[in-house]
Write a protein that holds these residues in place. Structure first.
Motif, PDB file in Angstrom:
ATOM      1  N   ALA A 158       9.035 -29.995  35.837  1.00 26.22           N
ATOM      2  CA  ALA A 158       9.092 -31.407  35.443  1.00 26.22           C
ATOM      3  C   ALA A 158       9.312 -32.344  36.629  1.00 26.22           C
ATOM      4  O   ALA A 158       8.685 -33.408  36.718  1.00 26.22           O
ATOM      5  N   ARG A 165      -2.849 -30.703  37.268  1.00 28.81           N
ATOM      6  CA  ARG A 165      -1.438 -30.380  37.422  1.00 28.81           C
ATOM      7  C   ARG A 165      -1.215 -29.103  38.227  1.00 28.81           C
ATOM      8  O   ARG A 165      -0.166 -28.921  38.847  1.00 28.81           O
ATOM      9  N   ARG A 187       4.073 -26.730  36.674  1.00 32.20           N
ATOM     10  CA  ARG A 187       4.508 -27.501  35.510  1.00 32.20           C
ATOM     11  C   ARG A 187       5.994 -27.851  35.553  1.00 32.20           C
ATOM     12  O   ARG A 187       6.536 -28.361  34.571  1.00 32.20           O
ATOM     13  N   TYR A 189      -1.440 -36.664  30.868  1.00 35.55           N
ATOM     14  CA  TYR A 189      -0.313 -36.530  31.791  1.00 35.55           C
ATOM     15  C   TYR A 189      -0.026 -35.059  32.065  1.00 35.55           C
ATOM     16  O   TYR A 189       0.183 -34.652  33.212  1.00 35.55           O
ATOM     17  N   ASN A 190      -0.024 -34.262  31.023  1.00 28.53           N
ATOM     18  CA  ASN A 190       0.319 -32.846  31.174  1.00 28.53           C
ATOM     19  C   ASN A 190      -0.731 -32.067  31.958  1.00 28.53           C
ATOM     20  O   ASN A 190      -0.403 -31.077  32.618  1.00 28.53           O
ATOM     21  N   GLU A 191      -1.991 -32.490  31.884  1.00 26.58           N
ATOM     22  CA  GLU A 191      -3.063 -31.750  32.544  1.00 26.58           C
ATOM     23  C   GLU A 191      -3.549 -32.399  33.832  1.00 26.58           C
ATOM     24  O   GLU A 191      -3.982 -31.697  34.751  1.00 26.58           O
ATOM     25  N   TYR A 217      -3.013 -39.785  26.160  1.00 27.13           N
ATOM     26  CA  TYR A 217      -1.633 -39.438  26.482  1.00 27.13           C
ATOM     27  C   TYR A 217      -1.003 -38.738  25.270  1.00 27.13           C
ATOM     28  O   TYR A 217      -1.258 -39.132  24.139  1.00 27.13           O
ATOM     29  N   THR A 251       6.192 -32.426  38.775  1.00 29.02           N
ATOM     30  CA  THR A 251       5.165 -33.163  38.037  1.00 29.02           C
ATOM     31  C   THR A 251       5.415 -34.663  38.119  1.00 29.02           C
ATOM     32  O   THR A 251       4.498 -35.450  38.404  1.00 29.02           O
ATOM     33  N   TRP A 286      -1.626 -35.673  26.684  1.00 26.68           N
ATOM     34  CA  TRP A 286      -2.435 -34.582  27.230  1.00 26.68           C
ATOM     35  C   TRP A 286      -2.884 -34.895  28.656  1.00 26.68           C
ATOM     36  O   TRP A 286      -2.832 -34.019  29.534  1.00 26.68           O
TER      37      TRP A 286
END
Length: 521
Positions: free
Chosen positions: A258, A230, A256, A299-301, A295, A261, A297
């Motif tokens: 949104a 990310r 980060r 997606y966020n990373e 998921y 992302t 995690w």
């Protein structure tokens, strides 16, 4: 009769036959004609076992095979022994690495074109994928080549400079960078940008080379494709694409953010859709499988979006990496990742289980508890990372799986109860060496009324492919012409023939091979 493969089964209502004795759970009346067809297939001299059963359970029983911390892929004998063992414990699919460390574990013309490096140098000229396919299919095991490194170009380690290895040196503009302009690096891996159109074009070529060149059953991605840390995505190619879609505006400097992302994750999803479309256009029976990070995690990373992949039908098998060291944490991730999916697509969900890594090996107690949790949640199968854990302590874990859970043959979910790969005897392939014509079998088998025959030509040749009765009468000529090198497929329609066993025979140059197929109407 000696059954040389680990397992084979009879079609229709007949009881499955396996290498070890099993109790007969049910019996059903079969027609005399069907029974005669099946008996003929066993008493004739050809060596193919065949299967197609609506009574078999549907479970994915898959194992990843690596070229790291494992010697399996480094000799043909080890590969053959491994496939024999996996078949003996009920494994029905393998995920062998074909892309690791920047190299391919198959002979790649695409890698040769881009980098002048067609094959992993550690393999000493051996095309590992070719051998794996032969030995796995001999045992009735499906093969999903695993593009392990994905969009990671190189592993520079936790302290080394991020260079991208020979990939980054050859195409520096492929490397993704963070907002400060540093080459993208996370957990020791140096990343190319999976959003860059040039990178996507290269990767799609590499994937489709495997699809077209080899008689595979699907493809497998994992936590590095499609994916991008990310923190990254500020390379010129990715930024230029973003500007073109946002009236010249730059992406957010905050990784980060949104919107930024979502845009990057969406571009990776678009790439995955293109992969699926290309694979399915070539052969709709090939599965697209993925074992992503859990998921949300992942997606966020790493911008991995498995909920979208499953919901939109991009993947046929979704195998989240539930890699946890105790059953409580495992159950938490199992419940969360499963319930994150819409109920109507949960049938494609299977559990990724960490069998061993480094000094860690899962305990028998934990492994049993994991499988029991899976079944309690309606999860019909597992994929294990990785093979060596099955063989430790004198095959303790592998033997336990075969004895307690996988003793009954199972079809792979999504195959509509049919077995795609029919086990054969070793004699079927014993005279086949690299550089010779190879019949790859027909699917489905048994069939009604049509089936597809596949074969491989190492060089262009005059080819004759015919179908015969068991008494030698020719009933069809499918091919009688010169064909180029490569993998070929031809359909055979037996609508005007009666049920029975037929032989198909190919002659290419000075080589002749035959195999059996069974028509059941």
């Amino acid at each position: 009769m000696v059954v040389s493969s680990a397992r084979m089964a009879i079609t229709g209502h007949c009881t499955s036959i396996v290498h070890r004795s099993l109790p007969v759970s049910s019996r059903t009346t079969v027609s005399l004609a069907t029974l005669l067809v099946l008996i003929m297939a066993f008493i004739l001299p050809a060596s193919i076992a065949f299967a197609q059963s609506t009574n078999m359970p549907e479970e994915l029983r898959a194992v990843k095979i690596t070229n790291v911390a494992s010697d399996v892929l480094f000799s043909d004998e080890s590969i053959a022994e491994a496939m024999d063992y996996l078949a003996s414990i009920g494994i029905n699919a393998i995920l062998p690495v074909v892309q690791n460390g920047g190299y391919t574990q198959f002979y790649s013309e695409v890698m040769d074109e881009y980098f002048d490096r067609p094959l992993d140098p550690r393999l000493n000229g051996r095309d590992v994928l070719e051998v794996v396919l032969r030995e796995a299919h001999r045992n009735g095991i499906e093969v999903y080549p695993w593009f392990e490194y994905g969009f990671a170009a190189h592993y520079s380690g936790p302290n080394g400079p991020a260079t991208g290895g020979f990939i980054g040196a050859t195409y520096p503009h492929w490397m993704s960078v963070d907002h400060e302009g540093n080459v993208c690096k996370k957990n020791g891996f140096d990343w190319i940008s999976g959003i860059n159109p040039d990178v996507q074009e290269f990767m799609l070529k590499l994937i489709m080379e495997v699809v077209r060149k080899y008689d595979i059953d699907g493809i497998e991605f994992s936590d590095r494709m499609p994916a991008l840390p990310r923190e990254c995505g500020y390379d010129e190619g990715t930024v230029a694409l973003y500007r073109s879609e946002h009236d010249g505006a730059d992406p957010s400097p905050f990784p980060r953010n949104a919107t930024w992302t979502r845009w990057r994750a969406g571009k990776l999803n678009d790439f995955y859709r293109a992969v699926r479309d290309s694979v399915k256009t070539y052969d709709e029976e090939l599965f697209v499988a993925s074992s992503p990070n859990i998921y949300p995690w992942g997606y966020n990373e790493y911008l991995q979006d498995p909920v979208t992949w499953a919901s939109e039908g991009i993947v046929d098998h979704l195998i989240p990496q539930l890699y946890r060291y105790n059953i409580d944490d495992y159950n938490f991730e199992l419940n969360k990742t499963l319930t994150d999916l819409p109920e109507e697509v949960r049938s494609i969900y299977f559990a990724g289980i960490l069998m061993n890594v480094g000094s860690y090996t899962i305990s028998e107690e934990y492994l049993r508890a994991s499988i029991e949790s899976n079944r309690a949640m309606g999860v019909a199968g597992e994929a294990y990372f990785f093979y060596e854990g099955l063989r430790q302590n004198n095959n303790a874990l592998g033997d336990m799986l075969g004895r307690e859970y996988y003793y009954e043959p199972a079809t792979i979910p999504g195959r509509n109860g049919e077995i795609r790969r029919v086990a054969t005897s070793i004699d079927e392939y014993q005279d086949v060496n690299p550089g010779t014509v190879l019949l790859a079998g027909n699917y489905p088998n048994p069939f009604n009324p049509s089936t597809q025959i596949r074969f491989e030509l190492p060089t262009g040749s005059a080819v004759e492919l015919g179908v015969y009765t068991v008494t030698g009468q020719r009933v069809a000529t499918l091919i009688d012409e010169w064909l180029p090198a490569g993998t070929h497929r031809v359909s055979f329609d037996a609508g005007n023939l009666t049920s029975g066993v037929y032989v198909y025979r190919i002659r290419a140059g000075d080589r002749t091979q035959s195999m059996k197929m069974t028509l059941v109407k």
